[in-house]
Structure formats: C-alpha cells, structure tokens
Design a protein around this motif. Structure first.
Motif, PDB file in Angstrom:
ATOM      1  N   GLN A  14       3.349  13.891  -9.418  1.00 35.51           N
ATOM      2  CA  GLN A  14       4.399  14.905  -9.504  1.00 35.51           C
ATOM      3  C   GLN A  14       4.922  15.011 -10.949  1.00 35.51           C
ATOM      4  O   GLN A  14       5.103  16.105 -11.483  1.00 35.51           O
ATOM      5  N   VAL A  15       5.143  13.847 -11.577  1.00 37.01           N
ATOM      6  CA  VAL A  15       5.613  13.834 -12.966  1.00 37.01           C
ATOM      7  C   VAL A  15       4.568  14.461 -13.877  1.00 37.01           C
ATOM      8  O   VAL A  15       4.891  15.276 -14.749  1.00 37.01           O
ATOM      9  N   TYR A  16       3.283  14.099 -13.658  1.00 41.61           N
ATOM     10  CA  TYR A  16       2.213  14.687 -14.468  1.00 41.61           C
ATOM     11  C   TYR A  16       2.148  16.202 -14.293  1.00 41.61           C
ATOM     12  O   TYR A  16       1.949  16.950 -15.242  1.00 41.61           O
ATOM     13  N   SER A  17       2.322  16.652 -13.058  1.00 38.42           N
ATOM     14  CA  SER A  17       2.271  18.081 -12.772  1.00 38.42           C
ATOM     15  C   SER A  17       3.410  18.819 -13.486  1.00 38.42           C
ATOM     16  O   SER A  17       3.212  19.860 -14.116  1.00 38.42           O
ATOM     17  N   GLU A  18       4.631  18.266 -13.375  1.00 35.45           N
ATOM     18  CA  GLU A  18       5.786  18.883 -14.048  1.00 35.45           C
ATOM     19  C   GLU A  18       5.588  18.869 -15.560  1.00 35.45           C
ATOM     20  O   GLU A  18       5.869  19.848 -16.255  1.00 35.45           O
ATOM     21  N   ALA A  31       4.205   5.516  -5.371  1.00 37.19           N
ATOM     22  CA  ALA A  31       4.203   5.508  -6.841  1.00 37.19           C
ATOM     23  C   ALA A  31       3.163   6.494  -7.373  1.00 37.19           C
ATOM     24  O   ALA A  31       3.395   7.211  -8.346  1.00 37.19           O
ATOM     25  N   GLU A  32       2.003   6.542  -6.700  1.00 34.72           N
ATOM     26  CA  GLU A  32       0.926   7.456  -7.095  1.00 34.72           C
ATOM     27  C   GLU A  32       1.385   8.910  -6.944  1.00 34.72           C
ATOM     28  O   GLU A  32       1.146   9.756  -7.815  1.00 34.72           O
ATOM     29  N   THR A  33       2.035   9.193  -5.816  1.00 37.18           N
ATOM     30  CA  THR A  33       2.543  10.547  -5.563  1.00 37.18           C
ATOM     31  C   THR A  33       3.564  10.937  -6.628  1.00 37.18           C
ATOM     32  O   THR A  33       3.540  12.055  -7.171  1.00 37.18           O
ATOM     33  N   ARG A  45       0.841  -1.201   0.000  1.00 37.85           N
ATOM     34  CA  ARG A  45       0.000   0.000   0.000  1.00 37.85           C
ATOM     35  C   ARG A  45       0.873   1.246   0.000  1.00 37.85           C
ATOM     36  O   ARG A  45       0.651   2.208  -0.752  1.00 37.85           O
ATOM     37  N   GLU A  46       1.935   1.244   0.833  1.00 42.08           N
ATOM     38  CA  GLU A  46       2.840   2.392   0.901  1.00 42.08           C
ATOM     39  C   GLU A  46       3.562   2.587  -0.440  1.00 42.08           C
ATOM     40  O   GLU A  46       3.727   3.712  -0.913  1.00 42.08           O
TER      41      GLU A  46
END
Length: 198
Positions: A25-29, A19-21, A13-14
């Motif tokens: 972050q990659v999508y945002s950049e 991985a989701e975070t 889960r962690e």
C-alpha cells in the motif's frame, strides 16, 4: 507444545501478510505520488524550455537592434487604446503641414516617423465628429446625449448645466447649458474640447 508453536507460526504468518499488505500500500501511494511529481517536472521542464527559447529569440532581436526607440512612454495612460500614440503623431502631422519647410531634414524625419508608425488620423476624425455633434446644439436630446457618450463623455446634470467629463478623467471636463442663449454655444464648446481634450 505443538499447538502453541502452530499458534505462534499462524500469528507470525498473519503479521507478515499484514506487513506485506501495508508495504504494498505504501509503495502504491509512493508510486502514485512519484508519477504526479514526474508529470509536474515534465510540464515545468517544457514550460522552461519554451521560455528559454522565447528569451533567446528576444535576445537575438535586441542584439540586431542598434538603435534606441525615438520616444519612451511617460507616466500618462491611454484614455482609450492607441490614444497617446495617435496624439503624438497628430502633432507631428500638423507641424509637418503648417510649419515645416518642404525638402528639409525636419520634413524627412517627421514624414518617416508618421509613415512607419501607421498614423490613422484619428484626431482629425474626432475633431470633425465633435464639431458635427455640437454644431447646432440647443438642447441635450437623446440623440446628442448618445453621440457624446459614444465619443467618451460621462454626462451629469449640474443645475442649469450638464457637466461633461472626458473618459471619466476629472482633469478633462466642461459644462454645457441645458438651454444655451448663444447660437454659437455648441461651436464654442466643440472648440474648447478640441483644444483641451484632444
């Protein structure tokens, strides 16, 4: 076994959350970079459209012109703004006044060129001005020095003379005595300047 399974589930889960975070972050950049690139594309597109419109305007202007210019600019550059144009027009104006028969083809062509090119008579004014400055020259006082510098001369001391260089171009220079003995010295220098520099 339950404890080990729980630990594995918690660990997975962690890892998923991390991985989701990272993915967000990659999508945002990537999104920020895409916005910047899109802005650049929009700006370049507008600039391109403006240049295209300007180009079309120039093409239509040249398309309307069925005549070539009377003169093509040579390699000489203006010593001051508009100098060469005024020089050419002053020669035409002098020729028109002195040597061209009235009501002749030359008279019509020269008059038309002078009129269409907004001739200002700068050289006549300059000749009168240099004659005024040097008319009674006896010494390089502050007033004469300033007037010559305003006219475009660089003034340097050279022994018993001053060296005058027109607009810093060494092809156009002359000398004046610091204390001339000839009463006509100033008029002679003014005449020399008119003949060689204007």
């Amino acid at each position: 076994m339950n404890e080990i399974s729980r630990d594995r589930l918690e660990s997975q889960r962690e890892e998923r959350e991390q991985a989701e975070t990272e993915k967000e972050q990659v999508y945002s950049e990537f999104d920020d970079e895409m916005k910047t690139l899109q802005e650049q594309i929009d700006s370049l597109t507008q600039e391109n459209e403006a240049l295209r419109a300007e180009n079309a305007g120039l093409h239509s202007k040249f398309g309307e012109m069925d005549k070539r210019p009377v003169l093509v600019m040579g390699d000489e550059e203006d010593l001051y703004p508009g100098e060469i144009k005024e020089l050419v027009l002053s020669v035409l104006a002098d020729k028109l006044e002195r040597r061209v028969a009235k009501r002749s083809r030359r008279s019509e062509v020269f008059s038309n060129l002078i009129k269409k090119n907004d001739y200002q008579g700068v050289y006549r004014k300059k000749k009168a001005e240099i004659q005024r400055i040097l008319k009674n020259y006896t010494i390089m006082d502050a007033k004469t020095r300033k007037a010559l510098q305003d006219f475009g001369f660089r003034i340097e001391e050279d022994g018993k003379h001053y060296r005058l260089t027109y607009f810093g171009d060494d092809r156009y220079k002359t000398t004046v005595a610091k204390t001339p003995s000839d009463a006509r010295a100033g008029k002679n220098i003014a005449h020399y300047i008119e003949q060689t520099m204007m």
